[in-house]
Enzyme design. Structure first.
Site, short mmCIF file in Angstrom:
data_model
loop_
_atom_site.label_atom_id
_atom_site.label_comp_id
_atom_site.label_asym_id
_atom_site.label_seq_id
_atom_site.Cartn_x
_atom_site.Cartn_y
_atom_site.Cartn_z
N ARG A 104 0.84 -1.20 0.00
CA ARG A 104 0.00 0.00 0.00
C ARG A 104 0.88 1.25 0.00
NH1 ARG A 104 1.41 3.48 4.45
NH2 ARG A 104 1.14 2.41 6.43
N GLU A 203 -7.22 8.02 6.66
CA GLU A 203 -6.11 8.76 7.28
C GLU A 203 -5.37 9.62 6.25
OE1 GLU A 203 -1.91 7.86 9.50
OE2 GLU A 203 -3.55 6.52 9.98
N ARG A 207 -5.47 6.01 -0.06
CA ARG A 207 -4.62 4.86 0.24
C ARG A 207 -4.82 3.90 -0.92
NH1 ARG A 207 -2.85 3.81 5.85
NH2 ARG A 207 -1.74 5.76 6.26
N CYS A 255 0.49 11.80 8.28
CA CYS A 255 1.36 11.41 9.39
C CYS A 255 2.81 11.45 8.93
CB CYS A 255 1.00 10.01 9.88
SG CYS A 255 2.00 9.53 11.30
N THR A 257 5.32 9.98 9.87
CA THR A 257 5.99 8.67 9.84
C THR A 257 5.85 8.00 8.48
OG1 THR A 257 4.07 7.42 10.61
CG2 THR A 257 5.51 8.30 12.31
N ARG A 264 4.09 0.47 2.44
CA ARG A 264 4.27 -0.69 3.29
C ARG A 264 4.06 -1.92 2.41
NH1 ARG A 264 1.52 -4.17 6.80
NH2 ARG A 264 2.90 -4.83 8.47
N ARG A 294 5.31 -8.49 12.42
CA ARG A 294 4.12 -8.32 13.27
C ARG A 294 3.39 -9.64 13.34
NH1 ARG A 294 1.05 -3.09 10.58
NH2 ARG A 294 2.57 -1.49 11.08
N GLU A 299 -1.76 -4.17 13.27
CA GLU A 299 -0.74 -3.40 13.98
C GLU A 299 -0.52 -3.89 15.40
OE1 GLU A 299 1.28 0.65 13.64
OE2 GLU A 299 -0.56 0.29 12.54
#
Length: 397
Positions: A104, A203, A207, A255, A257, A264, A294, A299
């Site tokens: 993504r 967000e 996306r 964001c 980050t 990702r 993970r 998450e």
């Protein structure tokens, strides 16, 4: 509240004094809105969001040092994007037990606010551009857009079952201002094969997601690159606007980050050997390989057996191709190592009901079995199977 956050470190009284009166041009965003999560909650690491591209420029005395520290980049670094899939070398090896692959990225259209600051009109404007964009997709990407507003229950349930739906109620996103006017202007697009998705106004404005079963990472990346281009071309044609691409920070996201590639790239892969060897050791090894492991429930989900979500760790300072290559090579490496750990922790299994085998090598030299199962006795009894359950002497000992 987040005393140890990067916001607490870089929003000093002095910096606050200089920036507290500013409002960004695109969406009228202020510094107090940007740092709302760090002010409200005590668990933030970064604690800051941008309300538009201007935020990164207007509030640079906070954003610049914070981004440099988080991403480990220098003050004068430049970001290079590269979506040319032909440069990817190899792929995940056939034998690696990969369940699925998902890549993504986020994208933002210039002239519209980012989710924390976007105005109601701008949000609807982004959605309109996307409704038109998806109509022009090539056949393999073609599909349907489902607005969240007025979504019927059957469609909603299907999107939930496919794990495609995003929902409201995240406290961070709420405090950051991303759930204002919910659900207006938000929606989900997916193609007929359900291998290409776009989330609109979650967000990030966009996306863009490519995914499929199996381990063909290169194929997933090719589809993603094609999809991003299709969206970008359509938006440009319709509005004359481009994606926000910063020479220093790459593709702009709400964001910090996610700055840079905003990418990702992940696979779900079975690593039973590493699981036996130790999850903390897997964590450390992934760190060396610039990967992030993970559990497979997202998450903060837990560990489910020995299936892991393995993704690239970095976003900024590397091109998309470099990050995908790291993920492919890293997963191949982890699997080679996993096989060795599997050998080392070989599973014991029940002895077969053999008869007439050679005299066994008895490891417990001082046992009562070693004393009484002599070669002579072995020869007499090795051919016998019991009547009730077909049991043999080699099983007994």
């Amino acid at each position: 509240q987040s005393k140890h956050s990067l916001v607490a470190k870089y929003v000093t009284e002095d910096v606050w004094g200089k920036l507290k009166g500013l409002q960004t041009k695109t969406s009228g965003f202020t510094l107090i809105q940007a740092i709302a999560c760090a002010v409200e909650f005590d668990n933030q690491h970064c604690g800051i969001y941008a309300g538009d591209w201007d935020s990164y420029k207007d509030f640079a005395p906070v954003f610049d040092p914070l981004i440099q520290e988080y991403h480990g980049i220098s003050a004068d670094s430049k970001h290079t994007s590269d979506m040319d899939a032909s440069k990817i070398k190899g792929n995940i090896n056939e034998e690696v037990p990969v369940h699925s692959c998902r890549i993504r990225v986020g994208r933002s259209i210039d002239g519209f606010g980012l989710s924390p600051g976007i105005t109601k009109e701008q949000r609807v404007g982004v959605e309109k551009l996307m409704i038109n964009a998806v109509k022009n997709f090539p056949a393999d990407l073609a599909g349907q857009y489902y607005p969240l507003t007025g979504m019927n229950e059957g469609v909603r349930q299907q999107l939930v079952d496919d794990h495609f739906l995003f929902v409201s109620g995240d406290r961070n996103l709420t405090v950051a201002g991303m759930e204002r006017d919910w659900p207006e202007g938000r929606g989900i697009f997916h193609n007929a094969e359900k291998t290409f998705l776009i989330w609109v106004n979650e967000e990030d404005q966009l996306r863009i997601i490519s995914m499929q079963m199996g381990g063909d990472v290169k194929g997933v990346f090719q589809r993603l690159a094609k999809g991003i281009m299709a969206v970008g071309d359509s938006v440009k044609k319709e509005s004359g606007k481009e994606f926000c691409l910063d020479s220093k920070y790459g593709y702009i996201h709400s964001c910090p980050t996610n700055l840079g590639t905003g990418m990702r790239a992940s696979v779900h892969v079975d690593l039973p050997g590493w699981t036996a060897h130790g999850v903390d050791k897997l964590q450390a090894r992934c760190e060396q390989l610039h990967l992030q492991p993970r559990g497979t429930r997202g998450e903060s989900g837990g560990q489910t057996g020995h299936t892991y979500d393995i993704s690239n760790k970095h976003r900024l300072g590397y091109s998309e191709i470099q990050l995908v290559q790291k993920m492919i090579d890293g997963v191949n490496t982890l699997w080679e190592e996993d096989k060795k750990f599997q050998q080392a922790s070989k599973q014991y299994k029940a002895m077969e009901a053999q008869t007439n085998g050679p005299f066994p090598n008895i490891q417990s030299k001082h046992s009562l079995v070693a004393q009484y199962v002599t070669k002579d006795i072995w020869e007499k009894l090795k051919g016998i199977k019991t009547k009730t359950s077909g049991f043999t002497l080699i099983q007994a000992i």
